[in-house]
Write a protein that holds these residues in place. Structure first.
Motif, short mmCIF file in Angstrom:
data_model
loop_
_atom_site.label_atom_id
_atom_site.label_comp_id
_atom_site.label_asym_id
_atom_site.label_seq_id
_atom_site.Cartn_x
_atom_site.Cartn_y
_atom_site.Cartn_z
N ASN A 172 0.82 -1.22 0.00
CA ASN A 172 0.00 0.00 0.00
C ASN A 172 0.85 1.26 0.00
OD1 ASN A 172 -2.61 1.24 0.08
ND2 ASN A 172 -3.30 -0.44 1.38
N LEU A 173 1.61 1.44 -1.05
CA LEU A 173 2.62 2.50 -1.10
C LEU A 173 2.05 3.90 -0.98
CD1 LEU A 173 5.07 1.29 -3.91
CD2 LEU A 173 4.99 0.67 -1.49
N ARG A 174 2.72 4.71 -0.16
CA ARG A 174 2.43 6.14 -0.04
C ARG A 174 3.76 6.88 -0.14
NH1 ARG A 174 -1.82 3.94 -0.32
NH2 ARG A 174 -3.77 4.41 0.80
N PRO A 175 4.33 6.98 -1.35
CA PRO A 175 5.67 7.59 -1.50
C PRO A 175 5.80 8.98 -0.91
CG PRO A 175 5.02 6.48 -3.53
CD PRO A 175 3.81 6.49 -2.64
N LEU A 199 0.87 -8.98 -0.54
CA LEU A 199 -0.21 -8.67 -1.48
C LEU A 199 0.03 -7.36 -2.23
CD1 LEU A 199 -2.98 -9.40 1.16
CD2 LEU A 199 -2.58 -10.85 -0.83
N PRO A 200 1.06 -7.25 -3.05
CA PRO A 200 1.31 -5.99 -3.75
C PRO A 200 0.54 -5.89 -5.07
CG PRO A 200 3.06 -7.52 -4.24
CD PRO A 200 2.13 -8.24 -3.31
N GLY A 201 0.32 -4.67 -5.52
CA GLY A 201 -0.08 -4.46 -6.90
C GLY A 201 1.15 -4.58 -7.78
N LEU A 202 0.96 -4.82 -9.07
CA LEU A 202 2.12 -5.00 -9.94
C LEU A 202 2.99 -3.75 -9.99
CD1 LEU A 202 3.75 -6.72 -11.87
CD2 LEU A 202 2.23 -5.98 -13.73
N SER A 203 2.39 -2.56 -10.08
CA SER A 203 3.19 -1.34 -10.13
C SER A 203 3.93 -1.12 -8.81
CB SER A 203 2.31 -0.13 -10.45
OG SER A 203 1.30 0.04 -9.47
N GLU A 204 3.29 -1.47 -7.70
CA GLU A 204 3.96 -1.38 -6.40
C GLU A 204 5.14 -2.35 -6.35
OE1 GLU A 204 0.49 -0.27 -3.22
OE2 GLU A 204 0.63 -2.35 -3.88
N THR A 213 7.55 -8.18 -13.92
CA THR A 213 6.54 -9.21 -14.17
C THR A 213 6.00 -9.74 -12.84
OG1 THR A 213 8.11 -11.06 -14.14
CG2 THR A 213 7.75 -9.92 -16.26
N PRO A 214 4.76 -10.25 -12.84
CA PRO A 214 4.24 -10.84 -11.60
C PRO A 214 5.13 -11.95 -11.06
CG PRO A 214 2.47 -10.55 -13.20
CD PRO A 214 3.75 -10.25 -13.92
N ARG A 227 5.84 -17.03 2.27
CA ARG A 227 5.25 -18.31 1.84
C ARG A 227 4.42 -18.18 0.57
NH1 ARG A 227 1.87 -20.06 6.86
NH2 ARG A 227 0.99 -21.45 5.27
N GLU A 228 3.64 -17.09 0.46
CA GLU A 228 2.73 -16.92 -0.66
C GLU A 228 2.71 -15.45 -1.07
OE1 GLU A 228 -1.10 -19.18 -0.07
OE2 GLU A 228 -0.22 -19.48 1.91
N VAL A 229 2.67 -15.20 -2.38
CA VAL A 229 2.62 -13.84 -2.91
C VAL A 229 1.47 -13.76 -3.89
CG1 VAL A 229 3.89 -12.02 -4.09
CG2 VAL A 229 5.13 -13.67 -2.68
N VAL A 230 0.67 -12.71 -3.77
CA VAL A 230 -0.46 -12.49 -4.68
C VAL A 230 -0.30 -11.10 -5.29
CG1 VAL A 230 -2.94 -12.66 -4.98
CG2 VAL A 230 -1.85 -13.84 -3.05
N ILE A 231 -0.19 -11.05 -6.61
CA ILE A 231 0.03 -9.78 -7.31
C ILE A 231 -1.28 -9.30 -7.91
CG2 ILE A 231 1.45 -8.59 -9.01
CD1 ILE A 231 3.11 -10.08 -6.92
#
Length: 317
Positions: A172-175, A199-204, A213-214, A227-231
């Motif tokens: 949840n980036l807030r640069p 749980l990042p967005g691809l751009s994050e 890439t994801p 353990r697990e990553v969801v893009i």
């Protein structure tokens, strides 16, 4: 040995009062606003509570009308607010938000510097509280608020893993809240490595890892012990990956996008709730996509988060 727990989830962060414009247009020209609450962390907490999970909320508010409004609103949503402290020295943060009816991103102006929540620290999340919960959900927003909330985030994540609970982390980036991007990347990647699920967005993910890439983003975090990553891939859906498999789950078609704010929080609500129920990964991502789709179809940050009955009807159809 099974842990005896009171809460399904503990979450923490800053809840702000939010004044939402009643009419479209420039904020300077709008004269009527509706008072609501805002905050990515509490959006997820509310979403989980609406699905029937027991959720403890940790934060600070000022000794002011905004703080009282936030406390009442969170309690009415079913959150346990016994760890929501009132700070008599610092005010509650708030924001102004424009109205967009065309699916575009609304303008938001923040008034949160020096807020009560920015003075949180590790003492706000004692080990006894974390020991009473199954899961801790965190985002990258509190660490950006100051040294105290950054220390709180690290303390909470490390402690939760040590006492046998699980941890999810949404960057949840807030640069704009960080000194610079390198500092942001350093701290958020370090915190992400303490989580079970990221749980990042691809751009994050691209900003944080340098991967485009994801699969590349997922491998970056998996190699650091996650353990697990969801893009999150927006309307296209999401990419799931662990050490043994990776796959795409298509998004949910939406006829009209009204407000994109809160979509990622809806996604996190869906994935975490299903993950805690022990559902297969593909079903976890499908639920995440569904609640993300709910979120973008209404105006407001949390208004689209469904009840359990509404979710089950949508998934069945």
């Amino acid at each position: 040995m099974t842990r005896s727990t009171t809460f399904d989830v503990i979450a923490f962060g800053e809840t702000m009062a939010m004044m939402v414009a009643d009419d479209p247009g420039e904020l300077a020209e709008v004269t009527r606003f509706t008072k609501r609450i805002a905050g990515a962390d509490n959006n997820v907490a509310i979403g989980l509570a609406r699905l029937g999970l027991t959720v403890g909320w940790v934060s600070r508010v000022g000794d002011d009308s905004f703080g009282r409004f936030i406390r009442q609103t969170l309690a009415s949503e079913g959150l346990d607010v016994s760890r929501l402290s009132t700070d008599e020295r610092h005010p509650t943060g708030f924001q102004l938000k424009s109205r967009r009816d065309d699916g575009g991103d609304p303008a938001v102006e923040y008034f949160r510097r020096g807020s009560a929540a920015s003075h949180m620290g590790p003492e706000d999340v004692p080990e006894s509280l974390l020991s009473s919960a199954r899961h801790l959900h965190c985002t990258g927003i509190p660490p950006a608020l100051g040294e105290g909330p950054l220390a709180l985030s690290e303390h909470a994540m490390k402690t939760m893993r040590r006492v046998g609970g699980s941890v999810s982390f949404d960057p949840n980036l807030r640069p704009s809240l960080w000194k610079d991007r390198e500092t942001m990347r350093h701290h958020l990647n370090r915190l992400a490595s303490l989580a079970d699920v990221v749980l990042p967005g691809l751009s994050e993910g691209e900003i944080l890892t340098g991967e485009s890439t994801p699969q590349g983003v997922a491998e970056f975090y998996l190699s650091r012990g996650v353990r697990e990553v969801v893009i999150k891939l927006g309307p296209e859906g999401a990419w799931y990956q662990n050490d043994s498999t990776g796959f795409m789950v298509p998004g949910v078609k939406v006829d009209r996008v009204v407000d994109t704010v809160g979509a990622g929080d809806g996604f996190a609500t869906g994935f975490v709730s299903a993950w805690l129920e022990g559902l297969p990964a593909e079903q976890c991502v499908a639920r995440a996509n569904q609640i993300g789709a709910f979120a973008v179809q209404v105006s407001g940050d949390m208004e689209g988060l469904p009840t359990r009955d509404a979710l089950e009807r949508a998934m069945a159809s």
